[in-house]
Design an enzyme around this catalytic site. Structure first.
Site, short mmCIF file in Angstrom:
data_model
loop_
_atom_site.label_atom_id
_atom_site.label_comp_id
_atom_site.label_asym_id
_atom_site.label_seq_id
_atom_site.Cartn_x
_atom_site.Cartn_y
_atom_site.Cartn_z
CG HIS A 101 -13.04 16.89 -44.45
ND1 HIS A 101 -12.01 17.77 -44.29
CD2 HIS A 101 -13.22 16.75 -45.80
CE1 HIS A 101 -11.58 18.16 -45.48
NE2 HIS A 101 -12.29 17.56 -46.41
CG ASP A 104 -11.40 17.04 -40.86
OD1 ASP A 104 -10.74 16.19 -41.47
OD2 ASP A 104 -11.93 18.03 -41.39
C1 XUL Z 1 -8.41 19.44 -50.96
C2 XUL Z 1 -9.35 20.44 -50.41
C3 XUL Z 1 -10.34 19.92 -49.43
C4 XUL Z 1 -11.67 20.57 -49.52
C5 XUL Z 1 -12.71 19.96 -48.61
O1 XUL Z 1 -7.46 19.95 -51.81
O2 XUL Z 1 -9.26 21.61 -50.71
O3 XUL Z 1 -9.80 20.06 -48.16
O4 XUL Z 1 -11.62 21.93 -49.26
O5 XUL Z 1 -12.86 18.61 -48.80
#
Ligand code: XUL
Ligand code: CO
Length: 437
Positions: A101, A104
């Protein structure tokens, strides 16, 4: 250069007889399964959020995880150091891909402008490290759920300013994904859902979500990003009712909003079970709609009703998954991303290696077992034989659209009663799978 995991050297394949916990017993990157190497079949990916940003906090307690390189700050120097840690870890693990993300990898600033600047600075280092190591970006995504501004959702917020902020953030995240050669871009609903219909206009919110995806696609096209868009289903957490509930709900959303051929699915094991489905069910729903794009590999706990995101170790589970994935000859531009976190009791850095090595081996074993089942063909033969009444006669006429209700009536009036029901042999088939384990 500093070394962050000095006690670990490159994890190598040593074969099933090895007792070395830091060796692969089954994942052999060059070994070929159904015509492709394990490296290409799985396209394993390490996730940045759990693996390099996880702290071990839970609602009852503070951080437990020892990460000696991390000063705990959301600062640029700390983020830059984390890049070195991440690439050392992934190189030693032989992981060909990673995912992130935006928030992150780089600190959120006091304005969008500052956040974008921070992201550019970290992305520059990521790009250098990718070049140096050959590790590639499987997908990028934007965190549209942590900041308080997203309290009512992002693309589905009741506040148009929040929609606009989220759009600006995703615009930047797609651009950075593109710049880093990312092969996919993921949309996970985050807070796109609701807690109570008394304050919610569901029609307006879901229309906005569709608009958001079209705007994202338009932008991707305008900059030349050709990566695959992936929608990740999850039924609940953080909201009570997420709009991306399960594969079928997401596919309906995609089809109804003209996003067919633009958006595929990223299926996550723990999300499948939270929705009351098996992972195999969710994968198959996606596959038959030509929408199985990628997987988030983890597992829930049979005794807990929330998203525990544990590392997958259950060979029965990975066998079932690989039976579906091998049917479509792999995951294309997708991969097997460990969206999984070590337990807060597993607080030493070395636990990160144990977790990933075990997950990779569990998938390798699952793939070998699934390939053996498929090679013998017993399951496939059983299933195609089960539907053979549709291969000719009235069945073939029904399937080809040539038979009407009146034709069925004529056929049954003449025949009087049906013939041809046979045992489904569920127990026999379950025993058969065990023979291959
Ligand atoms: C949350 C989840 C996220 C997604 C990406 O449960 O799985 O981490 O994979 O936003
Ligand atoms: Co996920």
């Amino acid at each position: 250069m500093a070394e962050y995991f000095p006690s670990v050297s490159k994890i190598e394949y040593e074969g099933p007889k090895s007792r070395n916990p830091l060796a692969f017993k089954h994942y052999n990157p060059d070994e070929v399964i159904e015509g492709q190497t394990m490296r290409d079949l799985f396209r394993f990916s390490v996730c940045y959020w759990h693996t390099f940003r996880g702290t071990g906090t839970d609602p009852f307690g503070s951080a437990t995880l020892q990460r000696p390189w991390d000063d705990g700050s959301d600062s640029i120097p700390n983020a830059l150091k984390r890049v070195d840690v991440a690439f050392e870890f992934m190189q030693k693990l032989q992981a060909p891909f990673y995912c992130w993300h935006d928030r992150d990898i780089s600190p959120e600033g006091s304005s969008l402008k500052e956040s974008n600047k921070n992201l550019d600075e970290i992305a520059k280092k990521l790009k250098d490290k990718q070049g140096e190591t050959g590790i590639k970006l499987l997908w990028g995504t934007a965190n549209l759920f942590s900041n308080p501004r997203f309290m009512h959702g992002a693309a589905t917020s009741c506040n148009a300013d929040v929609f606009a902020f989220a759009a600006a953030q995703v615009k930047k995240a797609i651009e950075v994904t593109y710049d880093l050669g990312g092969e996919n871009y993921v949309f996970w609903g985050g807070r796109e859902g609701y807690h109570n219909l008394l304050n919610t206009d569901m029609k307006r919110e879901t229309d906005h979500l569709a608009r958001f995806m079209h705007m994202a696609h338009d932008h991707a096209k305008s900059i030349g990003f050709k990566g695959q868009f992936l929608f990740e289903p999850k039924p609940k957490e953080p909201t009570k009712h997420q709009y991306d509930f399960d594969a079928a709900t997401c596919l309906n959303f995609i089809g109804r909003n003209g996003l067919d051929g633009i958006v595929k699915l990223n299926i996550e094991t723990n999300h499948a079970t939270l929705a009351g489905h098996s992972m195999m069910h969710e994968l198959e729903v996606a596959r038959i709609h030509n929408a199985l794009g990628s997987i988030d590999a983890n597992t829930g706990d049979a005794l807990l009703g929330w998203d525990t995101d544990q590392f997958p170790t259950d060979i029965y589970l990975t066998t079932q998954m690989m039976l579906v994935i091998l049917k479509q000859n792999g995951l294309g531009s997708g991969g097997t991303n460990f969206d999984a976190k070590v337990r807060r009791e597993s607080f030493e850095p070395i636990d990160l290696f144990h977790a990933h090595v075990g997950g990779m081996d569990a998938f390798a074993r699952g793939a070998k077992i699934a390939a053996a089942i498929r090679k013998d063909g017993v399951l496939d033969q059983f299933v195609s034989n089960r539907y053979r009444s549709f291969d000719s006669g009235i069945g073939a006429q029904i399937e080809s659209g040539k038979a009407s209700f009146a034709d069925c009536e004529r056929y049954m009036l003449e025949k009087g009663e049906i013939t041809g029901n046979e045992s489904g042999r569920q127990e026999y088939l379950e025993n058969l799978i065990n023979d291959y384990m």
